[in-house]
Design a protein around this motif. Sequence first.
Motif, PDB file in Angstrom:
ATOM      1  N   VAL A 199       0.625  -1.365  -0.451  1.00  0.00           N
ATOM      2  CA  VAL A 199       0.055   0.178  -0.143  1.00  0.00           C
ATOM      3  C   VAL A 199       0.306   1.122  -0.270  1.00  0.00           C
ATOM      4  CG1 VAL A 199      -1.922   1.209   1.488  1.00  0.00           C
ATOM      5  CG2 VAL A 199      -1.799  -1.118   1.371  1.00  0.00           C
ATOM      6  N   GLU A 200       2.502   1.421   0.559  1.00  0.00           N
ATOM      7  CA  GLU A 200       3.076   2.138   0.538  1.00  0.00           C
ATOM      8  C   GLU A 200       4.226   2.192   0.937  1.00  0.00           C
ATOM      9  OE1 GLU A 200       3.166   6.416   2.981  1.00  0.00           O
ATOM     10  OE2 GLU A 200       1.463   5.229   3.658  1.00  0.00           O
ATOM     11  N   ILE A 201       5.236   2.739   0.550  1.00  0.00           N
ATOM     12  CA  ILE A 201       6.571   2.099   0.706  1.00  0.00           C
ATOM     13  C   ILE A 201       7.026   3.433   1.197  1.00  0.00           C
ATOM     14  CG2 ILE A 201       9.062   2.145  -0.576  1.00  0.00           C
ATOM     15  CD1 ILE A 201       7.359   1.275  -2.946  1.00  0.00           C
ATOM     16  N   LEU A 202       8.143   3.439   2.313  1.00  0.00           N
ATOM     17  CA  LEU A 202       7.509   4.485   3.373  1.00  0.00           C
ATOM     18  C   LEU A 202       9.263   5.052   3.814  1.00  0.00           C
ATOM     19  CD1 LEU A 202       5.512   2.558   6.835  1.00  0.00           C
ATOM     20  CD2 LEU A 202       4.897   4.468   4.917  1.00  0.00           C
ATOM     21  N   VAL A 203      10.385   4.163   3.301  1.00  0.00           N
ATOM     22  CA  VAL A 203      11.098   4.875   2.821  1.00  0.00           C
ATOM     23  C   VAL A 203      12.127   5.491   1.271  1.00  0.00           C
ATOM     24  CG1 VAL A 203      12.360   4.484   5.038  1.00  0.00           C
ATOM     25  CG2 VAL A 203      12.720   3.153   3.056  1.00  0.00           C
ATOM     26  N   LYS A 204      12.803   5.734   0.847  1.00  0.00           N
ATOM     27  CA  LYS A 204      13.756   6.252   0.397  1.00  0.00           C
ATOM     28  C   LYS A 204      14.595   5.165  -0.134  1.00  0.00           C
ATOM     29  CE  LYS A 204      11.992  10.859  -0.462  1.00  0.00           C
ATOM     30  NZ  LYS A 204      11.683  12.420  -0.478  1.00  0.00           N
ATOM     31  N   ASP A 205      14.885   5.439  -1.228  1.00  0.00           N
ATOM     32  CA  ASP A 205      15.443   4.029  -2.180  1.00  0.00           C
ATOM     33  C   ASP A 205      16.511   4.894  -1.095  1.00  0.00           C
ATOM     34  OD1 ASP A 205      17.221   1.821  -3.297  1.00  0.00           O
ATOM     35  OD2 ASP A 205      17.604   2.822  -5.043  1.00  0.00           O
ATOM     36  N   GLY A 206      18.227   4.341  -0.994  1.00  0.00           N
ATOM     37  CA  GLY A 206      19.512   4.352  -0.350  1.00  0.00           C
ATOM     38  C   GLY A 206      19.370   5.472  -0.086  1.00  0.00           C
ATOM     39  N   GLN A 207      18.819   5.423   1.073  1.00  0.00           N
ATOM     40  CA  GLN A 207      17.899   6.187   2.539  1.00  0.00           C
ATOM     41  C   GLN A 207      18.795   5.130   3.540  1.00  0.00           C
ATOM     42  OE1 GLN A 207      14.322   7.421   3.589  1.00  0.00           O
ATOM     43  NE2 GLN A 207      14.514   7.350   5.655  1.00  0.00           N
ATOM     44  N   LEU A 208      18.887   6.013   4.886  1.00  0.00           N
ATOM     45  CA  LEU A 208      19.635   5.109   6.092  1.00  0.00           C
ATOM     46  C   LEU A 208      18.782   4.826   6.527  1.00  0.00           C
ATOM     47  CD1 LEU A 208      23.017   6.449   7.072  1.00  0.00           C
ATOM     48  CD2 LEU A 208      23.005   4.409   5.696  1.00  0.00           C
ATOM     49  N   VAL A 209      18.700   3.554   7.511  1.00  0.00           N
ATOM     50  CA  VAL A 209      17.277   3.071   7.643  1.00  0.00           C
ATOM     51  C   VAL A 209      18.123   2.850   9.828  1.00  0.00           C
ATOM     52  CG1 VAL A 209      16.057   2.262   6.294  1.00  0.00           C
ATOM     53  CG2 VAL A 209      17.046   0.487   7.145  1.00  0.00           C
ATOM     54  N   GLU A 210      17.042   2.369  10.865  1.00  0.00           N
ATOM     55  CA  GLU A 210      17.336   1.831  11.262  1.00  0.00           C
ATOM     56  C   GLU A 210      16.759   0.515  11.965  1.00  0.00           C
ATOM     57  OE1 GLU A 210      19.492   3.461  14.050  1.00  0.00           O
ATOM     58  OE2 GLU A 210      19.574   5.209  12.186  1.00  0.00           O
ATOM     59  N   TYR A 211      17.537  -0.272  12.989  1.00  0.00           N
ATOM     60  CA  TYR A 211      16.618  -0.978  13.200  1.00  0.00           C
ATOM     61  C   TYR A 211      15.133  -1.010  13.884  1.00  0.00           C
ATOM     62  CZ  TYR A 211      15.807  -5.704  16.122  1.00  0.00           C
ATOM     63  OH  TYR A 211      14.759  -6.026  16.598  1.00  0.00           O
ATOM     64  N   GLY A 212      14.261  -1.710  13.701  1.00  0.00           N
ATOM     65  CA  GLY A 212      12.792  -1.845  13.684  1.00  0.00           C
ATOM     66  C   GLY A 212      12.095  -0.455  12.607  1.00  0.00           C
ATOM     67  N   GLN A 213      12.620  -0.016  11.854  1.00  0.00           N
ATOM     68  CA  GLN A 213      12.149   1.569  10.843  1.00  0.00           C
ATOM     69  C   GLN A 213      10.831   1.061  10.155  1.00  0.00           C
ATOM     70  OE1 GLN A 213      14.751   4.280   9.670  1.00  0.00           O
ATOM     71  NE2 GLN A 213      13.064   5.254   7.899  1.00  0.00           N
ATOM     72  N   PRO A 214      10.098   1.417   9.819  1.00  0.00           N
ATOM     73  CA  PRO A 214       8.886   0.764   9.386  1.00  0.00           C
ATOM     74  C   PRO A 214       9.263   1.260   8.110  1.00  0.00           C
ATOM     75  CG  PRO A 214       8.074   1.652  11.461  1.00  0.00           C
ATOM     76  CD  PRO A 214       8.837   1.843  11.171  1.00  0.00           C
ATOM     77  N   LEU A 215       9.347   0.044   7.277  1.00  0.00           N
ATOM     78  CA  LEU A 215       9.681   0.186   5.311  1.00  0.00           C
ATOM     79  C   LEU A 215       8.659   0.341   4.650  1.00  0.00           C
ATOM     80  CD1 LEU A 215      12.558  -2.428   5.367  1.00  0.00           C
ATOM     81  CD2 LEU A 215      12.871  -0.371   5.713  1.00  0.00           C
ATOM     82  N   PHE A 216       7.201  -0.070   4.776  1.00  0.00           N
ATOM     83  CA  PHE A 216       6.311  -0.934   4.299  1.00  0.00           C
ATOM     84  C   PHE A 216       5.113  -0.999   4.681  1.00  0.00           C
ATOM     85  CE2 PHE A 216      10.186  -2.445   1.862  1.00  0.00           C
ATOM     86  CZ  PHE A 216       9.648  -2.342   0.658  1.00  0.00           C
ATOM     87  N   LEU A 217       4.026  -0.060   3.982  1.00  0.00           N
ATOM     88  CA  LEU A 217       2.997  -0.722   5.019  1.00  0.00           C
ATOM     89  C   LEU A 217       2.031  -2.482   3.358  1.00  0.00           C
ATOM     90  CD1 LEU A 217       1.281   2.622   6.104  1.00  0.00           C
ATOM     91  CD2 LEU A 217       2.576   0.650   7.375  1.00  0.00           C
ATOM     92  N   VAL A 218       2.125  -3.078   4.470  1.00  0.00           N
ATOM     93  CA  VAL A 218       0.622  -4.216   3.457  1.00  0.00           C
ATOM     94  C   VAL A 218      -0.679  -4.190   3.484  1.00  0.00           C
ATOM     95  CG1 VAL A 218       0.784  -6.551   2.575  1.00  0.00           C
ATOM     96  CG2 VAL A 218       3.289  -5.457   2.757  1.00  0.00           C
ATOM     97  N   LYS A 219      -1.614  -4.246   2.883  1.00  0.00           N
ATOM     98  CA  LYS A 219      -2.613  -4.657   3.123  1.00  0.00           C
ATOM     99  C   LYS A 219      -2.770  -6.220   3.430  1.00  0.00           C
ATOM    100  CE  LYS A 219      -7.311  -3.281   2.946  1.00  0.00           C
ATOM    101  NZ  LYS A 219      -8.336  -2.587   1.467  1.00  0.00           N
ATOM    102  N   GLY A 220      -3.495  -6.792   3.815  1.00  0.00           N
ATOM    103  CA  GLY A 220      -3.279  -8.495   4.136  1.00  0.00           C
ATOM    104  C   GLY A 220      -4.557  -8.863   3.307  1.00  0.00           C
ATOM    105  N   ASN A 221      -4.143 -10.551   2.966  1.00  0.00           N
ATOM    106  CA  ASN A 221      -5.337 -11.046   2.619  1.00  0.00           C
ATOM    107  C   ASN A 221      -6.569 -11.851   3.434  1.00  0.00           C
ATOM    108  OD1 ASN A 221      -4.629 -10.394  -0.300  1.00  0.00           O
ATOM    109  ND2 ASN A 221      -3.268 -12.201  -0.360  1.00  0.00           N
TER     110      ASN A 221
END
Length: 165
Positions: free
Chosen positions: A143-165
């Motif tokens: 549903v949503e990509i929460l970070v940009k390509d090449g961005q530094l991310v932290e442990y536990g940081q949300p990356l994507f939102l997925v709507k489950g089936n």
Amino acid sequence: MKIQEIREIIKLVDQSSLDEFLYESEGTKIKLKKNAKGTVNSTSETFDSSSIVEQPKQVEVKAPIVQEIPKEPVVVETAEDVADSSLHTIISPMVGTFYQSSSPDAAAYVEVGTKVSSDSIVCIVEAMKLFNEIEAEIDGEVVEILVKDGQLVEYGQPLFLVKGN
């Protein structure tokens, strides 16, 4: 080990919450330790097993901890920010650099609207020259990509939102 690799390790330790880091490989030993003054002390020792007479080389590297200010504001969403309970958050299992594809000229693993299964690779998080494939772990639609390509991310940081089936 190349000096650029050592600099990269120092940079990653500076950006992490680690107080001490030890790396040993093929006779090379690197120990990084943060001290109270905000600097990283590094000792690199190389041992030649064929000649015991030689003394190990020691290199002291002191680098101030520098906090880079992002050029644009970084918004980190948490699971509490997501009101819809049918959305699953894919989080980063480590500190590293987020990549949407396997190489700069390759297509992104997923985009908004992509259907994923639990074993679908959604991105790569690179940490210390190791590229770790991150799986969706749920069947659904991105549903949503929460970070940009090449961005530094932290442990536990949300990356994507997925709507489950």
